[in-house]
Scaffold this motif. Structure first.
Motif, PDB file in Angstrom:
ATOM      1  N   HIS A 206      10.426  -8.427  14.571  1.00  0.00           N
ATOM      2  CA  HIS A 206      10.087  -8.332  13.626  1.00  0.00           C
ATOM      3  C   HIS A 206      11.717  -8.865  12.949  1.00  0.00           C
ATOM      4  CE1 HIS A 206       9.726  -8.318   9.060  1.00  0.00           C
ATOM      5  NE2 HIS A 206      10.232  -7.065   9.397  1.00  0.00           N
ATOM      6  N   ALA A 207      12.598  -6.662  13.881  1.00  0.00           N
ATOM      7  CA  ALA A 207      13.754  -7.350  13.208  1.00  0.00           C
ATOM      8  C   ALA A 207      14.463  -8.264  13.654  1.00  0.00           C
ATOM      9  CB  ALA A 207      14.277  -5.812  13.974  1.00  0.00           C
ATOM     10  N   SER A 208      14.774  -9.150  14.368  1.00  0.00           N
ATOM     11  CA  SER A 208      15.209 -10.611  15.363  1.00  0.00           C
ATOM     12  C   SER A 208      14.493 -11.693  13.983  1.00  0.00           C
ATOM     13  CB  SER A 208      14.094 -10.944  16.315  1.00  0.00           C
ATOM     14  OG  SER A 208      14.310  -9.524  17.595  1.00  0.00           O
ATOM     15  N   GLY A 209      14.176 -11.227  12.385  1.00  0.00           N
ATOM     16  CA  GLY A 209      14.152 -12.061  12.072  1.00  0.00           C
ATOM     17  C   GLY A 209      13.038 -13.666  12.331  1.00  0.00           C
ATOM     18  N   GLY A 210      12.028 -12.753  13.045  1.00  0.00           N
ATOM     19  CA  GLY A 210      11.017 -13.981  13.984  1.00  0.00           C
ATOM     20  C   GLY A 210      11.599 -15.034  14.535  1.00  0.00           C
ATOM     21  N   LEU A 211      12.955 -14.956  15.071  1.00  0.00           N
ATOM     22  CA  LEU A 211      13.342 -15.621  16.309  1.00  0.00           C
ATOM     23  C   LEU A 211      12.935 -16.362  17.422  1.00  0.00           C
ATOM     24  CD1 LEU A 211      17.425 -14.150  15.769  1.00  0.00           C
ATOM     25  CD2 LEU A 211      16.146 -16.369  14.305  1.00  0.00           C
ATOM     26  N   ASP A 212      12.618 -17.769  17.722  1.00  0.00           N
ATOM     27  CA  ASP A 212      12.429 -18.257  18.649  1.00  0.00           C
ATOM     28  C   ASP A 212      13.169 -17.054  20.328  1.00  0.00           C
ATOM     29  OD1 ASP A 212      10.976 -19.658  17.674  1.00  0.00           O
ATOM     30  OD2 ASP A 212      12.422 -21.454  18.256  1.00  0.00           O
ATOM     31  N   LYS A 213      14.519 -17.338  20.372  1.00  0.00           N
ATOM     32  CA  LYS A 213      14.917 -16.101  21.933  1.00  0.00           C
ATOM     33  C   LYS A 213      15.045 -14.840  20.971  1.00  0.00           C
ATOM     34  CE  LYS A 213      15.010 -20.650  24.339  1.00  0.00           C
ATOM     35  NZ  LYS A 213      14.380 -20.398  25.508  1.00  0.00           N
ATOM     36  N   ILE A 214      15.186 -14.155  21.169  1.00  0.00           N
ATOM     37  CA  ILE A 214      16.287 -12.765  21.581  1.00  0.00           C
ATOM     38  C   ILE A 214      17.326 -12.250  22.566  1.00  0.00           C
ATOM     39  CG2 ILE A 214      14.228 -11.704  20.107  1.00  0.00           C
ATOM     40  CD1 ILE A 214      13.263 -10.610  22.114  1.00  0.00           C
ATOM     41  N   GLU A 215      17.551 -11.674  22.403  1.00  0.00           N
ATOM     42  CA  GLU A 215      18.859 -10.547  23.661  1.00  0.00           C
ATOM     43  C   GLU A 215      17.804  -9.465  23.975  1.00  0.00           C
ATOM     44  OE1 GLU A 215      23.235  -8.933  23.841  1.00  0.00           O
ATOM     45  OE2 GLU A 215      22.737  -9.585  21.628  1.00  0.00           O
ATOM     46  N   VAL A 216      18.111  -9.888  25.559  1.00  0.00           N
ATOM     47  CA  VAL A 216      17.025  -8.897  25.952  1.00  0.00           C
ATOM     48  C   VAL A 216      16.975  -7.579  26.264  1.00  0.00           C
ATOM     49  CG1 VAL A 216      15.857  -8.787  28.048  1.00  0.00           C
ATOM     50  CG2 VAL A 216      15.944 -11.257  27.625  1.00  0.00           C
ATOM     51  N   GLY A 217      18.824  -7.704  26.399  1.00  0.00           N
ATOM     52  CA  GLY A 217      19.599  -6.406  26.688  1.00  0.00           C
ATOM     53  C   GLY A 217      19.120  -4.970  25.430  1.00  0.00           C
ATOM     54  N   ALA A 218      19.182  -5.345  24.014  1.00  0.00           N
ATOM     55  CA  ALA A 218      19.561  -4.955  22.914  1.00  0.00           C
ATOM     56  C   ALA A 218      17.731  -4.531  22.505  1.00  0.00           C
ATOM     57  CB  ALA A 218      19.889  -5.468  21.779  1.00  0.00           C
ATOM     58  N   ILE A 249      16.021 -14.690  25.819  1.00  0.00           N
ATOM     59  CA  ILE A 249      14.494 -14.841  26.487  1.00  0.00           C
ATOM     60  C   ILE A 249      13.535 -15.948  24.830  1.00  0.00           C
ATOM     61  CG2 ILE A 249      13.592 -13.096  26.346  1.00  0.00           C
ATOM     62  CD1 ILE A 249      12.132 -14.132  29.464  1.00  0.00           C
ATOM     63  N   GLY A 250      12.034 -16.046  25.583  1.00  0.00           N
ATOM     64  CA  GLY A 250      11.688 -16.571  24.716  1.00  0.00           C
ATOM     65  C   GLY A 250      10.810 -15.532  23.513  1.00  0.00           C
ATOM     66  N   SER A 251      10.547 -15.221  22.685  1.00  0.00           N
ATOM     67  CA  SER A 251      10.138 -13.863  22.009  1.00  0.00           C
ATOM     68  C   SER A 251       9.057 -13.128  22.314  1.00  0.00           C
ATOM     69  CB  SER A 251       9.593 -14.071  20.242  1.00  0.00           C
ATOM     70  OG  SER A 251       8.834 -15.256  20.246  1.00  0.00           O
ATOM     71  N   ASP A 252       7.921 -14.589  22.916  1.00  0.00           N
ATOM     72  CA  ASP A 252       6.692 -14.755  23.443  1.00  0.00           C
ATOM     73  C   ASP A 252       6.528 -14.054  24.953  1.00  0.00           C
ATOM     74  OD1 ASP A 252       7.746 -17.073  24.477  1.00  0.00           O
ATOM     75  OD2 ASP A 252       6.134 -18.372  24.609  1.00  0.00           O
ATOM     76  N   LYS A 253       7.537 -14.647  26.137  1.00  0.00           N
ATOM     77  CA  LYS A 253       8.049 -13.847  27.149  1.00  0.00           C
ATOM     78  C   LYS A 253       8.457 -12.151  27.099  1.00  0.00           C
ATOM     79  CE  LYS A 253       8.873 -18.050  29.766  1.00  0.00           C
ATOM     80  NZ  LYS A 253       8.229 -19.371  28.596  1.00  0.00           N
ATOM     81  N   ALA A 254       8.848 -12.453  25.728  1.00  0.00           N
ATOM     82  CA  ALA A 254      10.164 -10.510  25.695  1.00  0.00           C
ATOM     83  C   ALA A 254       8.903  -9.515  25.983  1.00  0.00           C
ATOM     84  CB  ALA A 254      11.041 -11.040  24.459  1.00  0.00           C
ATOM     85  N   VAL A 255       7.536 -10.044  25.117  1.00  0.00           N
ATOM     86  CA  VAL A 255       5.701  -9.179  25.060  1.00  0.00           C
ATOM     87  C   VAL A 255       6.303  -9.115  25.768  1.00  0.00           C
ATOM     88  CG1 VAL A 255       4.273  -9.521  24.194  1.00  0.00           C
ATOM     89  CG2 VAL A 255       5.939 -10.544  22.655  1.00  0.00           C
ATOM     90  N   SER A 256       5.614  -9.676  27.149  1.00  0.00           N
ATOM     91  CA  SER A 256       5.499  -9.689  27.678  1.00  0.00           C
ATOM     92  C   SER A 256       6.519  -9.118  28.976  1.00  0.00           C
ATOM     93  CB  SER A 256       4.889 -10.592  29.157  1.00  0.00           C
ATOM     94  OG  SER A 256       4.390 -11.894  28.566  1.00  0.00           O
TER      95      SER A 256
END
Length: 356
Positions: A206-218, A249-256
């Protein structure tokens, strides 16, 4: 030497042939804007005939359909000063043709041996182009409106999910405090931690603004800070460290990935350090190369030989991790000694950091 009459006639014939060959409508005007020549396409497109065109003032052609203020501005003001004009757009309702957008190119021709001037006026019908552009603009506006509505709905859904997860986590914790069975209490606490992990994942996305990809480190740093704050006690301090490159990485994969990290960190905190260890450490690392990546959770604890409980088959955590690894189309490798290192690889990545 003066040109012969035959030469002048030949030049006029050639000029008219050139005018007729041009696909777009073309007019040749004198200095008073009377028609000296017109292309065949001009007659066909604007539905006029030579008898009512040749020698007539441009503004009077077709019952005055060319008496257009924008065209007057072009011919009477711009052309005398600049001698040429390209891409001058005229929008007008032409009798028999309907609404048209015309792009005009004009040239003033000055002769060396005569004080006379002529004006070449070419027309390009861009009505269809402008219609497509308007349709695209309207479609873009509707798309942006739909995206805005989608974003509002997404935010509302995220808000409700977050509230629901908090309620579930609170109920689980209340139940854990109320039961007398230590085994049941531990299971409820594990369930509580898993719900909090999902909540942390949801909050970060949610904090990423619904981006398709997010930074894994943070993402992993925030997740592990939450896990460490809720699970690591003062009786056995454990350093929980995260190292990651700048991979996305894609937000869907980030959840897993977040759920896998949660399970492995919970497992390490619970079983890796049964006795006090001064330099207890859990290292979570992520390395990527394009679509390939390696996720590693390593500890410097007792390892699985000294504490077989850590690898007891059929545990909920094991089932969850295996299912998530399969979902990610990755492979899992477990290494023992010193401590335990669990690596999840997708693609050709092979970096396997170990806890100190």
């Amino acid at each position: 030497m003066k040109p012969s009459l035959q030469g002048i006639e030949d030049a006029q014939t050639l000029a008219q042939a050139i005018v007729d060959t041009i696909h777009e409508p073309l007019l040749v005007l004198d200095a008073q804007f009377r028609v000296l020549a017109a292309s065949r396409s001009f007659y066909e497109i604007f539905q006029v005939d030579p008898e009512h065109t040749m020698g007539r003032l441009l503004y009077s052609l077709g019952d005055g359909q060319w008496n257009i203020p924008a065209l007057r501005l072009l011919l009477e003001t711009i052309i005398p000063e600049h001698t040429a004009m390209d891409g001058f757009e005229v929008e007008h309702d032409f009798p028999g043709l309907g609404h048209r957008n015309m792009l005009l190119n004009a040239r003033k021709v000055i002769y060396q041996r005569s004080s006379d001037t002529t004006i070449l006026l070419a027309f390009t019908d861009i009505t269809a182009r402008r219609l497509i552009e308007r349709e695209k603009a309207e479609l873009l506006e509707r798309t942006e409106d739909l995206l805005g509505q989608k974003q509002v709905l997404l935010q509302e859904m995220q808000h409700r999910v977050a509230n629901s997860l908090q309620i579930i986590a609170s109920i689980l914790m209340l139940k854990a405090r109320a039961v007398t069975s230590k085994e049941t209490r531990d299971h409820l606490k594990d369930a509580h931690q898993r719900v909090m992990s999902v909540a942390e994942v949801q909050a970060h996305l949610h904090a990423s603004g619904g981006l398709d990809k997010i930074e894994v480190g943070a993402y992993l740093s925030k997740l592990c800070n939450s896990l460490g704050g809720s699970m690591i006690g003062e009786e056995q301090p454990i350093e929980l460290e995260v190292t990651a490159d700048g991979g996305l990485i894609g937000s869907d994969k980030a959840v897993s990935i977040g759920l896998i990290v949660t399970e492995l960190v919970i497992n390490a905190v619970k079983y890796a350090f049964p006795d006090t260890k001064a330099d207890a450490q859990i290292l979570v690392s992520f390395a990527s190369d394009g679509d390939d990546w390696t996720l590693t959770v390593a500890d410097n604890g007792v390892g699985k030989v000294a504490d077989p409980v850590r690898t007891k088959p059929g545990g909920l955590g094991t089932v969850i991790v295996e299912a998530l690894v399969k979902q990610l189309e990755a492979k899992m490798d477990v290494r023992n000694g010193p401590g335990m290192t669990v690596s999840i690889r997708r693609g050709a990545m092979a970096t396997v950091p170990r806890a100190a």
